[in-house]
Design a protein around this motif. Sequence first.
Motif, PDB file in Angstrom:
ATOM      1  N   ARG A 194       0.838  -1.195   0.000  1.00 16.10           N
ATOM      2  CA  ARG A 194       0.000   0.000   0.000  1.00 16.10           C
ATOM      3  C   ARG A 194       0.875   1.247   0.000  1.00 16.10           C
ATOM      4  O   ARG A 194       2.068   1.173   0.306  1.00 16.10           O
ATOM      5  CB  ARG A 194      -0.913  -0.004   1.231  1.00 16.10           C
ATOM      6  CG  ARG A 194      -1.805  -1.235   1.321  1.00 16.10           C
ATOM      7  CD  ARG A 194      -2.680  -1.151   2.564  1.00 16.10           C
ATOM      8  NE  ARG A 194      -3.456  -2.368   2.751  1.00 16.10           N
ATOM      9  CZ  ARG A 194      -4.387  -2.520   3.693  1.00 16.10           C
ATOM     10  NH1 ARG A 194      -4.637  -1.531   4.542  1.00 16.10           N
ATOM     11  NH2 ARG A 194      -5.062  -3.656   3.800  1.00 16.10           N
ATOM     12  N   HIS A 248      -8.802   2.789  -5.462  1.00 14.41           N
ATOM     13  CA  HIS A 248      -8.493   1.444  -4.983  1.00 14.41           C
ATOM     14  C   HIS A 248      -8.596   0.410  -6.103  1.00 14.41           C
ATOM     15  O   HIS A 248      -9.513   0.443  -6.926  1.00 14.41           O
ATOM     16  CB  HIS A 248      -9.418   1.065  -3.829  1.00 14.41           C
ATOM     17  CG  HIS A 248      -9.242   1.960  -2.638  1.00 14.41           C
ATOM     18  ND1 HIS A 248     -10.288   2.364  -1.840  1.00 14.41           N
ATOM     19  CD2 HIS A 248      -8.133   2.554  -2.124  1.00 14.41           C
ATOM     20  CE1 HIS A 248      -9.835   3.148  -0.873  1.00 14.41           C
ATOM     21  NE2 HIS A 248      -8.530   3.276  -1.029  1.00 14.41           N
ATOM     22  N   THR A 304      -9.882  -5.512  -3.656  1.00 13.00           N
ATOM     23  CA  THR A 304     -10.264  -6.485  -4.668  1.00 13.00           C
ATOM     24  C   THR A 304     -11.257  -5.870  -5.644  1.00 13.00           C
ATOM     25  O   THR A 304     -11.847  -4.826  -5.358  1.00 13.00           O
ATOM     26  CB  THR A 304     -10.923  -7.713  -4.029  1.00 13.00           C
ATOM     27  OG1 THR A 304     -12.138  -7.282  -3.375  1.00 13.00           O
ATOM     28  CG2 THR A 304     -10.011  -8.333  -2.988  1.00 13.00           C
ATOM     29  N   GLU A 354     -14.795  -5.658  -3.898  1.00  7.12           N
ATOM     30  CA  GLU A 354     -14.898  -4.702  -2.794  1.00  7.12           C
ATOM     31  C   GLU A 354     -13.579  -3.931  -2.704  1.00  7.12           C
ATOM     32  O   GLU A 354     -12.793  -4.140  -1.776  1.00  7.12           O
ATOM     33  CB  GLU A 354     -15.191  -5.420  -1.473  1.00  7.12           C
ATOM     34  CG  GLU A 354     -16.545  -6.116  -1.442  1.00  7.12           C
ATOM     35  CD  GLU A 354     -16.808  -6.778  -0.097  1.00  7.12           C
ATOM     36  OE1 GLU A 354     -15.953  -6.657   0.808  1.00  7.12           O
ATOM     37  OE2 GLU A 354     -17.859  -7.411   0.042  1.00  7.12           O
ATOM     38  N   PRO A 355     -13.315  -3.050  -3.661  1.00  9.75           N
ATOM     39  CA  PRO A 355     -12.020  -2.355  -3.670  1.00  9.75           C
ATOM     40  C   PRO A 355     -11.832  -1.492  -2.430  1.00  9.75           C
ATOM     41  O   PRO A 355     -12.632  -0.606  -2.150  1.00  9.75           O
ATOM     42  CB  PRO A 355     -12.094  -1.510  -4.948  1.00  9.75           C
ATOM     43  CG  PRO A 355     -13.542  -1.433  -5.301  1.00  9.75           C
ATOM     44  CD  PRO A 355     -14.169  -2.673  -4.790  1.00  9.75           C
ATOM     45  N   HIS A 356     -10.746  -1.779  -1.689  1.00  9.90           N
ATOM     46  CA  HIS A 356     -10.504  -1.056  -0.445  1.00  9.90           C
ATOM     47  C   HIS A 356      -9.030  -0.705  -0.243  1.00  9.90           C
ATOM     48  O   HIS A 356      -8.679  -0.121   0.774  1.00  9.90           O
ATOM     49  CB  HIS A 356     -11.004  -1.873   0.746  1.00  9.90           C
ATOM     50  CG  HIS A 356     -10.289  -3.186   0.920  1.00  9.90           C
ATOM     51  ND1 HIS A 356     -10.566  -4.290   0.134  1.00  9.90           N
ATOM     52  CD2 HIS A 356      -9.297  -3.568   1.778  1.00  9.90           C
ATOM     53  CE1 HIS A 356      -9.795  -5.294   0.512  1.00  9.90           C
ATOM     54  NE2 HIS A 356      -9.017  -4.883   1.486  1.00  9.90           N
ATOM     55  N   GLN A 357      -8.171  -1.056  -1.207  1.00  7.22           N
ATOM     56  CA  GLN A 357      -6.765  -0.711  -1.072  1.00  7.22           C
ATOM     57  C   GLN A 357      -6.128  -0.536  -2.441  1.00  7.22           C
ATOM     58  O   GLN A 357      -6.583  -1.107  -3.433  1.00  7.22           O
ATOM     59  CB  GLN A 357      -6.006  -1.753  -0.252  1.00  7.22           C
ATOM     60  CG  GLN A 357      -6.095  -3.168  -0.757  1.00  7.22           C
ATOM     61  CD  GLN A 357      -5.409  -4.148   0.185  1.00  7.22           C
ATOM     62  OE1 GLN A 357      -4.354  -3.848   0.732  1.00  7.22           O
ATOM     63  NE2 GLN A 357      -5.989  -5.310   0.373  1.00  7.22           N
ATOM     64  N   ARG A 358      -5.091   0.268  -2.476  1.00 10.38           N
ATOM     65  CA  ARG A 358      -4.369   0.533  -3.718  1.00 10.38           C
ATOM     66  C   ARG A 358      -3.031  -0.175  -3.648  1.00 10.38           C
ATOM     67  O   ARG A 358      -2.104   0.268  -2.978  1.00 10.38           O
ATOM     68  CB  ARG A 358      -4.168   2.043  -3.897  1.00 10.38           C
ATOM     69  CG  ARG A 358      -3.433   2.406  -5.196  1.00 10.38           C
ATOM     70  CD  ARG A 358      -3.614   3.880  -5.560  1.00 10.38           C
ATOM     71  NE  ARG A 358      -2.907   4.786  -4.679  1.00 10.38           N
ATOM     72  CZ  ARG A 358      -1.759   5.383  -4.993  1.00 10.38           C
ATOM     73  NH1 ARG A 358      -1.156   5.115  -6.151  1.00 10.38           N
ATOM     74  NH2 ARG A 358      -1.200   6.233  -4.168  1.00 10.38           N
TER      75      ARG A 358
END
Length: 235
Positions: A152, A178, A181, A184-188
Amino acid sequence: MVPVTVLSYNIRSMRDDTDALARVIRACEPDLVLIQEAPRFFRWRKKLARLASASGLVILTGGGTAAGPAILCNLRATVERTEDVLLPLTPGRHRRGFATAVVRLGGARLGVLSCHLSLQADERYDQAGMLLDRLAGMGVDHVIAGGDLNDRPTGRTFRRLATNLQDCWATSPMGAEHTWTHSEPHQRIDAIFATKGIDVLGCGVPTHLPGITEADMRAATDHLPVLATLEIPAN
């Protein structure tokens, strides 16, 4: 300045909906595509060639010979040279590599690197150093690198790259941030970087692509793509 559109995309070895994958790539209208997790085993060249053709592109370099990273391009690109680099193998871990090329687009000469860094923090940090060394040794003034960092923006590997290069999203955010996933995109953890001197007009997960639905984005692979619109100084 020469406009160049770059896409970075983890395609999960084309184990998902390859028709949706090709539709997403084609809708982005990229000049260069930095692929991660390209097919690496049985008939991998044929599979990658099929994806390139369906996306209106050609294979530039990489795939099995780079342990997964690959580069596709359109016919704007004139290839000066390519090199696939295998990184040191840690026993019991996945082999990693870089797909690299030097290309000319219009009046611009550009180095390009696609990567997929380790899941292990220390190894990943070392690979970031190898990436920077590789870029410095390409012999060009302007370079872009992109891929799945498995880190990240707050992580030390990501920070190491962002300290030495422009993090294109941070420089000029466009679209969504993001990348993982897909459901449920929650991180880059996927990014495109550029050397100083390249103008970043926008970078991020593309939204509202013509003819592309959210279902297409989810069906294509387990990551979301990163699209950057750049301007490269002409030689």
